[in-house]
Design a protein around this motif. Sequence first.
Motif, PDB file in Angstrom:
ATOM      1  N   CYS A  55       0.833  -1.210   0.000  1.00 42.95           N
ATOM      2  CA  CYS A  55       0.000   0.000   0.000  1.00 42.95           C
ATOM      3  C   CYS A  55       0.864   1.254   0.000  1.00 42.95           C
TER       4      CYS A  55
ATOM      5  N   THR B  73      -3.416  -5.140  -3.697  1.00 42.10           N
ATOM      6  CA  THR B  73      -3.903  -3.923  -4.352  1.00 42.10           C
ATOM      7  C   THR B  73      -5.415  -3.977  -4.566  1.00 42.10           C
TER       8      THR B  73
ATOM      9  N   ARG C 127      -6.880  -3.081  -1.265  1.00 43.00           N
ATOM     10  CA  ARG C 127      -6.703  -1.630  -1.086  1.00 43.00           C
ATOM     11  C   ARG C 127      -7.755  -0.857  -1.879  1.00 43.00           C
TER      12      ARG C 127
END
Length: 188
Positions: free
Chosen positions: A136, A165, A168
Amino acid sequence: MLYVRETLDRQTGLLAINTMGEFITVTELGKKYGVGPKRARVILHHMGVLAAEAGRYRLPQLFVERELGRRHDHLRSGHPFDVLSPKCQALIAEAWIDTVTDLDSEATPTVRRAEEALDAFRSTRRSGLSTQEAVCWLCDHYPRLLHRQIAEILGVTAQLVSRFTKVRAKQKQIKIARKVQTLPNLQD
């Protein structure tokens, strides 16, 4: 760890013990060369000794068949690991310096800057970063890095970077949705 092979002598009925040599784990090999476990796995993957498998770098079955190592898959701890034979260790020793040089020369200046910035950030923290936090952080500060470049910096697989990802992105969507959400009117 010293590995032995026990064979039954059919004439005498006794077990014959043949020494196979001193096998070491990938982490122990990394310590021998002065690198961490993740970096050792990246180097061995670049060398072709380890292959990406289910989010980890593992010894391919072909290497096991050629007696270059052993795979330990079903353990009580649930963490599979591999050990490398003396023959494999000798082959690695021959190619280690060339592989590290080749791996370092592949890194672009942007990747090097990102790695140095991440190391500098880690040094300012009291506790270490988890892999997800490092992914991140790199995505926030170096958004143009590819997943394989982030994986190279962190010493993990590109699939793991992709998974983090996605998590995230989902968390960001939830945060944006909460910002847009209207508050209930409490003036009744």
